[in-house]
Motif scaffolding. Structure first.
Motif, PDB file in Angstrom:
ATOM      1  N   LEU A  87       1.728   9.442   9.182  1.00  8.36           N
ATOM      2  CA  LEU A  87       2.601   8.622   8.344  1.00  8.36           C
ATOM      3  C   LEU A  87       4.058   8.839   8.744  1.00  8.36           C
ATOM      4  O   LEU A  87       4.536   9.980   8.796  1.00  8.36           O
ATOM      5  N   GLN A  88       4.758   7.769   8.996  1.00  9.12           N
ATOM      6  CA  GLN A  88       6.164   7.828   9.395  1.00  9.12           C
ATOM      7  C   GLN A  88       6.990   6.947   8.464  1.00  9.12           C
ATOM      8  O   GLN A  88       6.506   5.930   7.968  1.00  9.12           O
ATOM      9  N   SER A  89       8.232   7.340   8.229  1.00  4.69           N
ATOM     10  CA  SER A  89       9.118   6.524   7.391  1.00  4.69           C
ATOM     11  C   SER A  89      10.564   6.886   7.680  1.00  4.69           C
ATOM     12  O   SER A  89      10.871   8.040   8.002  1.00  4.69           O
ATOM     13  N   LYS A 131       8.119  11.446  -3.005  1.00  2.00           N
ATOM     14  CA  LYS A 131       7.413  10.910  -1.847  1.00  2.00           C
ATOM     15  C   LYS A 131       7.515  11.871  -0.666  1.00  2.00           C
ATOM     16  O   LYS A 131       6.534  12.070   0.078  1.00  2.00           O
ATOM     17  N   THR A 151      -9.162   4.900  -1.231  1.00  2.00           N
ATOM     18  CA  THR A 151      -7.941   5.707  -1.187  1.00  2.00           C
ATOM     19  C   THR A 151      -8.000   6.784  -2.248  1.00  2.00           C
ATOM     20  O   THR A 151      -8.272   6.485  -3.423  1.00  2.00           O
ATOM     21  N   ASP A 188       1.542  10.403  -3.283  1.00  2.00           N
ATOM     22  CA  ASP A 188       1.387   8.951  -3.270  1.00  2.00           C
ATOM     23  C   ASP A 188       1.298   8.371  -4.670  1.00  2.00           C
ATOM     24  O   ASP A 188       1.184   7.152  -4.819  1.00  2.00           O
ATOM     25  N   ARG A 235      -0.130  15.868   3.566  1.00  2.00           N
ATOM     26  CA  ARG A 235       0.136  14.499   3.981  1.00  2.00           C
ATOM     27  C   ARG A 235      -0.371  14.277   5.412  1.00  2.00           C
ATOM     28  O   ARG A 235      -0.321  15.179   6.262  1.00  2.00           O
ATOM     29  N   ASP A 236      -0.841  13.076   5.677  1.00  2.00           N
ATOM     30  CA  ASP A 236      -1.279  12.702   7.018  1.00  2.00           C
ATOM     31  C   ASP A 236      -0.081  12.739   7.961  1.00  2.00           C
ATOM     32  O   ASP A 236       0.932  12.069   7.716  1.00  2.00           O
ATOM     33  N   HIS A 265       0.866  -1.170   0.000  1.00  2.00           N
ATOM     34  CA  HIS A 265       0.000   0.000   0.000  1.00  2.00           C
ATOM     35  C   HIS A 265       0.909   1.228   0.000  1.00  2.00           C
ATOM     36  O   HIS A 265       2.033   1.159   0.514  1.00  2.00           O
ATOM     37  N   ALA A 282       8.671  12.483   6.428  1.00  2.00           N
ATOM     38  CA  ALA A 282       7.291  12.160   6.773  1.00  2.00           C
ATOM     39  C   ALA A 282       7.007  12.690   8.164  1.00  2.00           C
ATOM     40  O   ALA A 282       7.886  13.229   8.844  1.00  2.00           O
ATOM     41  N   ASN A 336       1.033   3.653   1.900  1.00  2.77           N
ATOM     42  CA  ASN A 336       1.431   3.992   3.265  1.00  2.77           C
ATOM     43  C   ASN A 336       2.290   2.920   3.932  1.00  2.77           C
ATOM     44  O   ASN A 336       2.924   3.186   4.949  1.00  2.77           O
ATOM     45  N   HIS A 337       2.283   1.737   3.382  1.00  5.73           N
ATOM     46  CA  HIS A 337       3.132   0.649   3.906  1.00  5.73           C
ATOM     47  C   HIS A 337       3.505  -0.271   2.733  1.00  5.73           C
ATOM     48  O   HIS A 337       2.933  -1.327   2.543  1.00  5.73           O
TER      49      HIS A 337
END
Length: 783
Positions: free
Chosen positions: A590-592, A355, A324, A360, A586-587, A277, A597, A279-280
């Motif tokens: 969301l972490q990366s 990104k 989505t 997305d 962006r939400d 996805h 992010a 987000n992941h």
């Protein structure tokens, strides 16, 4: 009970009555599959069209490596080189290759290619963006030097399209600008998906009959060729892993008749699947092996993502059943000076920037982009619409239509295994196509990938791609999934669209447009961001499942004396204010660790005496406090208006009574807790240069013709950025690195950039920058 290792042994498949009879113990002369990187040790020369098999004798050959461009271009490319480019390389065929298969694969060559080996024409290829492969097995001279010769013609071609470069809205550049490989295989081998030329076959084809977190299924179809005079028995193994953990395996014992080929299908059950996805973006490793008599014949590994794209009754996008909306952008693959000749690492850095900007989804405009960018999209979670070459050009000609269909076919074959690909844009963008040709293109996608989505700018495809400027002229409620394919540029540039243009009537045309260079000044960069805000908000009033801003990076147009500057980053990949507008959408949850992010806040001001006192702050937080010189200006929630009523996170707008030199500080809060901050300080005179290397996602790599940006920022004595424009900065390098800029770099909003090409080693490599007019020199930065 869950068993992490699921092995299914499938009995022999009988292709003919003869194949079911007892099989004698027959084996090939086993050769472990080897793929050689053929990017090094080429020679290049510009030539003419006079000779066919041999280039003119008076050519000035240069030693080069790939990716390579025939011409280093200036920043503004208004006279792109077109002509004949010759490349040659020596292939030293090894004695152990005898009796085995040897395949030469070009990932791309611009634009019409002819290839010879030892004076014999191997074949030709039309189109500059997709791979092609030659079988050299019976043509190589063993233990001798074999001369490979490539002739490229990047001049306008009516059969390939699009319209002539002088009228084109982008540049196509030239050269062997992607990789070349030489694969040596056993006579029993996995085919090349392009050379095999089999519908919905060739190579390895992965699909997902069932997608569910509890139990998913991965179907792997492998095309095997037996190029021997004897029937062959072998084991075909599919091994699926996640990280360092084996998930499942499917093993089949197979028989393949002499001088034949077949596609074998294997199904892998995946329990407790980690789905892909945006987000992941979970990726599994699928390893396909061919084994015979206990020996490994061939092994191929690829990253795959288990996911399902579908649409509900309202034509909203579902990813693994979850509705989505895709916030996206269009991308041209051009880099300054080197055109398309960029390394896989440079493509990855572009993907990280996209990104990190809060996107997305990327529409690959208007041609196939590199395999490296596709892989980066898989890894980072960027959904793609994958396009063939096309822009405002259609020719009612059988050869042109056949070439377009071949391009569509090869695009699907090359990219079908990428988790990121949502749809194939087998459509000639902004080119009016007859209904029967649209039907042929749509059918080609379905034939090559049953169940895949087609997309195009006319009705007749699975998805309807419509630019906002076209919607404002002729909109009809869509009956298929709807994508705002482009927005935010042309409707403002042409001054013929925009819901709030009347309120900007006092602006000059150049101040009103979204085409603003980074050096255009604070007010015009803020206007670009406002245009984008209005247009994106408007798109959210439509039934679209996605929208794609035009465009991510500034770029060149074949006929123009200036850059197309609607990018949210400059040609040199430096952000404008609009970059932070998108990042704020962006939400914050969301972490990366692979891209920027989480919660963010950005003050869109240089805070000088010329700055507006109506301050705009971009943030994805709930509240923002603004301070001037330590004193609270206000604590506010986002401003809502007709320009922001659909936005996830509208901008914060503050009114400062009057300008006062000093420091602005913004603090962002979620649930009452400070989560991010930003500051900007009125600069003093320039006192120093701060130098940095762009390492977005990946550091510079030696030995692969990597290209990377170096940035020199003007700073005052306190280390504050000084946003001066058009100041010349001179860069110098040591070691095996090269400056690609043919002209002296100038600052934009206080920063000058150069593109560096990395050589065979980074040992003792360094870069420094200086300003002769300001008499300052940066510290040296080593790699």
């Amino acid at each position: 009970m869950f068993n992490p290792l699921r092995i299914s042994l499938v009995t022999l498949l009988c292709w003919t009555a003869l194949a079911c009879s007892p099989v004698p113990h027959v084996k090939t002369d086993t050769f472990n599959h080897v793929v050689l990187d053929y990017r090094q040790d080429w020679q290049f020369a510009k030539g003419d069209e006079q000779s066919e098999g041999q280039p003119p004798s008076n050519l000035a050959w240069q030693e080069v490596s790939l990716p390579h461009t025939p011409q280093i271009e200036p920043m503004v490319v208004n006279n792109q080189w077109q002509g004949i480019a010759w490349y040659r390389k020596t292939i030293k065929a090894q004695p152990q290759w005898q009796g085995n298969k040897v395949f030469l694969r070009f990932e791309a060559a611009m634009n019409y290619a002819q290839v010879w080996l030892n004076g014999e024409l191997l074949g030709s290829h039309m189109g500059g963006y997709l791979p092609f492969t030659f079988d050299l097995s019976d043509k190589l001279l063993l233990a001798k030097d074999n001369i490979l010769l490539v002739k490229l013609n990047n001049q306008d071609n009516p059969i390939i399209g699009p319209k002539p470069l002088s009228q084109l809205d982008f540049n196509t550049f030239g050269g062997l600008y992607r990789g070349v490989t030489l694969a040596i295989k056993s006579p029993l081998y996995i085919s090349d998906e392009i050379l095999a030329n089999k519908t919905a076959s060739g190579g390895v084809f992965v699909s997902y009959p069932k997608v569910d977190t509890q139990l998913s299924q991965v179907q792997v179809k492998t095309h095997i060729v037996n190029d021997t005079a004897l029937k062959q028995s072998f084991i075909l193994r599919q091994h699926l892993s996640f990280g360092d953990k084996t998930v499942a395996e499917n093993v089949q014992q197979q028989i393949l008749a002499a001088n034949s080929d077949a596609q074998f299908s294997q199904l892998i059950d995946v329990e407790q699947a980690n789905l892909w996805h945006p987000n992941h973006p979970n990726l599994y490793t699928l390893t396909t092996t061919v084994e015979q008599d206990g020996q490994l014949i061939e092994s191929q590994s690829r990253k795959i993502g288990i996911r399902e794209f579908s649409f509900n009754a309202k034509n909203k996008l579902l990813i693994n059943g979850e509705e989505t909306f895709l916030r996206g952008v269009n991308r041209h693959q051009e880099y300054p000076h080197v055109g398309y000749a960029v390394s896989p690492q440079a493509d990855y850095r572009d993907a990280v920037k996209i990104k990190s900007a809060g996107f997305d989804y990327v529409r690959l405009s208007h041609y196939p982009h590199s395999p490296a960018f596709m892989q980066a999209a898989d890894e980072l979670g960027l959904v793609l619409i994958d396009a063939i070459l096309g822009w405002q050009y259609y020719l009612e000609n059988p050869e042109f239509k056949a070439q377009t269909l071949r391009t569509c076919r090869d695009l699907v074959r090359r990219d079908r295994n990428h988790a990121s690909v949502l749809a194939f844009e087998c459509s000639l963008n902004e080119s009016w196509m007859p209904a029967e040709f649209i039907a042929d293109l749509d059918a080609m996608v379905k034939q090559e990938y049953p169940g895949a989505f087609s997309a195009g700018w006319q009705m007749g495809f699975d998805m309807y791609l419509q630019a906002r400027q076209h919607r404002m002229q002729h909109y009809e409620a869509p009956t298929v999934p709807y994508n705002v394919s482009e927005y935010g540029d042309w409707e403002y540039y042409a001054q013929n669209a925009g819901l709030n243009q009347d309120s900007w009537a006092d602006l000059k045309e150049e101040e009103r447009t979204s085409r603003q260079l980074l050096s255009s000044g604070e007010a015009r960069l803020l206007q670009q961001a406002r245009n984008i805000q209005e247009a994106h908000n408007d798109n959210l009033h439509t039934p679209a499942y996605a929208d794609g801003y035009w465009v991510m990076f500034d770029y060149n147009r074949g006929y123009a004396d200036d850059l197309e500057a609607s990018g949210i980053m400059s040609l040199y990949r430096l952000p404008k204010y609009s970059y932070y507008f998108f990042q704020s959408q962006r939400d914050p949850a969301l972490q990366s660790d692979k891209f920027s992010a989480g919660p963010m806040v950005k003050i869109a001001s240089e805070w000088t005496a010329d700055s507006s006192t109506q301050l705009r702050v971009f943030s994805n937080a709930q509240e923002v406090e603004l301070y001037l010189n330590g004193k609270l200006v206000a604590r506010q929630t986002p401003n809502t208006s007709t320009l922001s009523d659909q936005l996830a996170h509208p901008p914060f707008e503050f009114e400062v009574a009057q300008f006062a030199a000093g420091e602005l500080v913004a603090k962002a809060f979620i649930d009452g807790k400070e989560v991010a901050s930003d500051s900007v300080t009125t600069p003093s005179d320039v006192a120093s240069i701060s130098l940095r290397i762009d390492t977005s996602g990946v550091a510079p790599v030696a030995g692969q013709n990597d290209v990377v940006f170096a940035y020199a920022e003007l700073q005052d004595a306190a280390g504050n950025k000084v946003p001066l424009n058009h100041q010349q900065i001179d860069f110098s390098v040591n070691g095996d690195i090269e400056i690609m800029n043919p002209e002296a770099p100038l600052t934009e909003q206080g920063t000058a950039a150069v593109l560096l090409r990395i050589g065979s080693t980074l040992e003792n490599a360094s870069v420094s920058a200086k300003s002769a007019s300001m008499n300052i020199i940066s510290p040296t930065v080593t790699f």
